[in-house]
Design a protein around this motif. Structure first.
Motif, short mmCIF file in Angstrom:
data_model
loop_
_atom_site.label_atom_id
_atom_site.label_comp_id
_atom_site.label_asym_id
_atom_site.label_seq_id
_atom_site.Cartn_x
_atom_site.Cartn_y
_atom_site.Cartn_z
N ALA A 210 33.10 44.54 40.03
CA ALA A 210 32.85 43.10 40.11
C ALA A 210 33.52 42.51 41.35
O ALA A 210 32.93 41.67 42.04
N TYR A 211 34.74 42.94 41.65
CA TYR A 211 35.45 42.48 42.84
C TYR A 211 34.65 42.82 44.10
O TYR A 211 34.44 41.97 44.96
N LEU A 212 34.19 44.06 44.19
CA LEU A 212 33.42 44.49 45.35
C LEU A 212 32.11 43.73 45.48
O LEU A 212 31.67 43.43 46.60
N GLN A 213 31.50 43.41 44.37
CA GLN A 213 30.25 42.66 44.39
C GLN A 213 30.45 41.21 44.83
O GLN A 213 29.50 40.59 45.33
N ASP B 113 32.35 39.82 49.46
CA ASP B 113 31.63 39.46 50.68
C ASP B 113 31.31 37.97 50.73
O ASP B 113 31.40 37.35 51.80
N ASP B 114 30.93 37.40 49.61
CA ASP B 114 30.62 35.97 49.58
C ASP B 114 31.85 35.11 49.84
O ASP B 114 31.72 33.98 50.32
N THR B 115 33.05 35.62 49.54
CA THR B 115 34.26 34.85 49.82
C THR B 115 34.63 34.93 51.30
O THR B 115 35.28 34.02 51.83
N LEU B 116 34.22 35.98 51.98
CA LEU B 116 34.55 36.17 53.40
C LEU B 116 33.67 35.33 54.32
O LEU B 116 34.13 34.81 55.34
N SER C 23 41.68 30.53 49.45
CA SER C 23 40.49 29.82 48.97
C SER C 23 40.32 29.99 47.46
O SER C 23 40.63 31.05 46.90
N PRO C 24 39.80 28.97 46.80
CA PRO C 24 39.52 29.09 45.37
C PRO C 24 38.58 30.25 45.05
O PRO C 24 38.76 30.93 44.03
N ALA C 25 37.61 30.50 45.91
CA ALA C 25 36.66 31.59 45.65
C ALA C 25 37.36 32.94 45.64
O ALA C 25 37.10 33.78 44.77
N LEU D 240 40.79 37.62 42.86
CA LEU D 240 41.94 38.43 43.27
C LEU D 240 42.48 39.29 42.14
O LEU D 240 42.80 40.46 42.33
N HIS D 241 42.58 38.74 40.95
CA HIS D 241 43.14 39.48 39.81
C HIS D 241 42.33 40.74 39.48
O HIS D 241 42.86 41.72 38.95
#
Length: 106
Positions: A20-23, A26-29, A71-73, A78-79
């Motif tokens: 899920a983190y990997l998915q 990219d949108d946060t970057l 960022s909030p996203a 992060l967890h």
């Protein structure tokens, strides 16, 4: 000056949360101009021991690197990484092409 987020991660538990983190990362970057430059590459160890995976993300500058991490996203996902891996994360300024090793001597 280009800035980098670098992580040296070990004991990564590949499972649904890391997937899920990997998915989502990219949108946060994207809003901060960030992109992976090292991620998932097998290391060729020339000296010593390399016990972890290196991840490096480039940003246009340190301000955007800091803003991405805060960022909030990104904070929302992060967890998913920290609960399933160990290691350190740093933000670093890059150097330009004219940099020489002796430049750090001041």
């Amino acid at each position: 000056m280009t800035a980098y987020a670098a992580a040296l991660l070990h004991n990564v538990k590949m499972g649904p949360e890391i997937v899920a983190y990997l998915q989502k990362i990219d949108d946060t970057l994207a809003p901060f101009g960030g992109h992976f430059i090292i991620h998932g590459s097998e290391a060729t160890v020339l000296e010593g021991v390399w016990p972890a995976d290196l991840v490096v993300i480039a940003f246009p500058d340190m301000e955007r690197a800091r803003n991405w991490y805060a960022s909030p996203a990104y904070q929302a996902i992060l967890h998913l990484r920290t609960d399933n891996s160990e290691g350190g994360v740093v933000l670093l300024n890059g150097v330009d092409e004219s940099h020489k090793a002796t430049d750090i001597l001041g």
